[in-house]
Design an enzyme around this catalytic site. Structure first.
Site, short mmCIF file in Angstrom:
data_model
loop_
_atom_site.label_atom_id
_atom_site.label_comp_id
_atom_site.label_asym_id
_atom_site.label_seq_id
_atom_site.Cartn_x
_atom_site.Cartn_y
_atom_site.Cartn_z
N HIS A 121 53.94 19.88 35.72
CA HIS A 121 52.76 20.74 35.91
C HIS A 121 51.55 20.11 35.22
O HIS A 121 51.33 20.30 34.03
CB HIS A 121 53.04 22.14 35.35
CG HIS A 121 52.04 23.17 35.80
ND1 HIS A 121 52.41 24.29 36.53
CD2 HIS A 121 50.71 23.26 35.64
CE1 HIS A 121 51.33 25.01 36.78
NE2 HIS A 121 50.28 24.41 36.25
N HIS A 167 47.37 19.13 36.33
CA HIS A 167 46.31 19.18 37.34
C HIS A 167 45.43 17.93 37.25
O HIS A 167 44.92 17.61 36.18
CB HIS A 167 45.44 20.42 37.14
CG HIS A 167 46.14 21.70 37.47
ND1 HIS A 167 46.07 22.29 38.72
CD2 HIS A 167 46.93 22.50 36.71
CE1 HIS A 167 46.79 23.41 38.71
NE2 HIS A 167 47.32 23.56 37.51
N ASP A 178 42.42 17.42 38.36
CA ASP A 178 41.04 17.71 37.97
C ASP A 178 40.95 18.32 36.58
O ASP A 178 39.85 18.63 36.12
CB ASP A 178 40.37 18.63 39.00
CG ASP A 178 41.16 19.90 39.28
OD1 ASP A 178 42.32 19.99 38.85
OD2 ASP A 178 40.61 20.81 39.94
N GLY A 228 44.89 29.17 41.01
CA GLY A 228 43.67 29.96 40.88
C GLY A 228 43.97 31.30 40.23
O GLY A 228 45.10 31.57 39.82
N GLU A 287 51.21 33.92 34.79
CA GLU A 287 50.33 33.31 33.79
C GLU A 287 49.24 34.30 33.43
O GLU A 287 49.19 34.81 32.32
CB GLU A 287 49.71 32.02 34.34
CG GLU A 287 48.72 31.37 33.37
CD GLU A 287 47.93 30.24 34.01
OE1 GLU A 287 47.33 29.47 33.25
OE2 GLU A 287 47.89 30.14 35.25
N ASP A 296 49.55 21.03 31.78
CA ASP A 296 48.61 21.81 32.58
C ASP A 296 47.32 21.03 32.78
O ASP A 296 47.13 20.41 33.82
CB ASP A 296 48.35 23.18 31.95
CG ASP A 296 47.84 24.19 32.96
OD1 ASP A 296 47.89 23.92 34.17
OD2 ASP A 296 47.41 25.28 32.54
#
EC number: 3.5.4.4
Length: 362
Positions: free
Chosen positions: A19, A21, A23, A181, A211, A300
């Site tokens: 996990h 991201h 960006d 999101g 989350e 993350d």
């Protein structure tokens, strides 16, 4: 002789990351470079130290919604093929330098088409960047395999299209699908068509759930959507009662997750920043690990949390007293849960992870 459990030795340990991201993991210097190259004028700071500090401070909001606002700046400079390629290649280099041997890095193609790129253009640029990053890491003596999870934004209406994109590129490195999101107000059941498409295509998917929202989000992700893994899933602790004698009593949903060995993509530092837990000491990671849930350690967003896999592991060691055998178990948990074929997973476990930890355990 057993190696000391410090940041240097943990960096040497082989790690698997599920996990992360794209960006959320840019180098601060790269953000500045790309802003100059692309004409992006909205950065909140103009030097690396100040910019890194701003991202960390802004992400420490205690709110998932405010945490997500920081991505406007990273996404803002990732609107060209060359920018995407650079960010992807540097991502692989940074992970490899941290001892990561396998990673699934996720990103949302729909966020990178504002300057005229097509969804296919975005995929081509990122996958080429990953491939170049692997080659550069190999030249530096670091062995790493990076695959991608194609993400749809849960507040948008493109999830079926993005799922089709994931399947289209699955033979080129896209190993699965995800939705991400803000959870509140955007349940995963809004995207059932995308999940059904993935199942019919014999493809895998994970869902951000549990989350920023509680048990209903996890229940929907598992019962209605059929998620193979849960992104975060930290609020499953709300379905576990601890009796006066310290005995844990699992509810129906938590029992199902444990019985089915549903992997939890836990991100300790990020969970504190978004308010999912008050502090690392309050994080249910240790409880879930002791109850033998399939827990995994993840970053993350490395930029927003100012973290690496090694730092996440060290924080867990310092907070819960884990040893090398625990870190090996969490790493093997992650590798077992990866979306690559069984024989590839087994080869990395047997040929890389176990030998690597054997040296450290002594």
């Amino acid at each position: 002789m057993t190696a000391e459990l410090d940041l240097v030795s943990i960096t040497q340990a082989p790690k698997a990351l599920l996990h992360d991201h794209l960006d959320g993991g840019l180098r601060p210097g790269t953000v500045l470079d790309l802003a100059r190259e692309t004409g992006y004028e909205n950065l909140p700071a103009q030097d690396e130290t100040a910019l890194a500090s701003w991202f960390r401070t802004a992400a420490d909001s205690g709110s998932l919604e405010q945490y997500l606002e920081t991505f406007a700046h990273t996404v803002g400079v990732m609107q060209t093929a060359s920018a995407l390629h650079r960010v992807a290649a540097e991502c692989v280099e940074d992970l490899a330098a941290d001892g990561v041997v396998y990673a699934e890095v996720r990103f949302a193609p729909e966020l990178h088409i504002d300057a005229g790129l097509t969804l296919d253009d975005v995929m081509d640029a990122v996958l080429a960047g990953f491939a170049d990053g692997e080659r550069q890491a190999s030249a530096a003596g670091k062995r790493i395999k990076v695959r991608t999870l194609v993400t749809a934004m849960r507040h948008a209406a493109r999830s079926r299209e993005i799922a089709e994109l994931a399947v289209k590129f699955r033979d080129r490195g896209a190993v699965g699908f995800d939705i991400a999101g803000a959870e509140a107000g955007y349940p995963p059941t809004r995207h059932l068509d995308a999940f059904e498409y993935m199942r019919n295509a014999n493809s895998r998917f994970t869902i951000h759930a549990g989350e920023g929202f509680g048990l209903p989000s996890i229940h929907e992700a598992i019962a209605f959507c059929g998620a193979d893994r849960l992104g975060h899933g930290v609020r499953i602790v709300d379905d576990i009662d601890i009796g006066p004698d310290g005995t844990a009593h699992l509810g129906r949903l938590s029992s199902l997750l444990r019985d089915k060995r549903v992997p939890l993509e836990l991100c300790p530092s990020s969970n504190v920043q978004t308010g999912a837990v008050e502090s690392l000491a309050d994080h249910p990671f240790d409880l879930l690990a002791r109850l033998r849930f399939r827990v995994t350690v993840n970053t993350d967003n490395r930029l927003m949390s100012d973290t690496t896999m090694s730092r996440e592991m060290l924080r867990l060691v310092e907070t819960f007293g884990y040893g090398w055998s625990d870190l090996q178990r969490f790493t093997i948990n992650a590798m077992k849960s990866a979306f690559i074929p069984f024989d590839e997973r087994l080869a990395i476990i047997d040929d890389v992870i176990k030998p690597g930890y054997a040296v450290l355990i002594g």
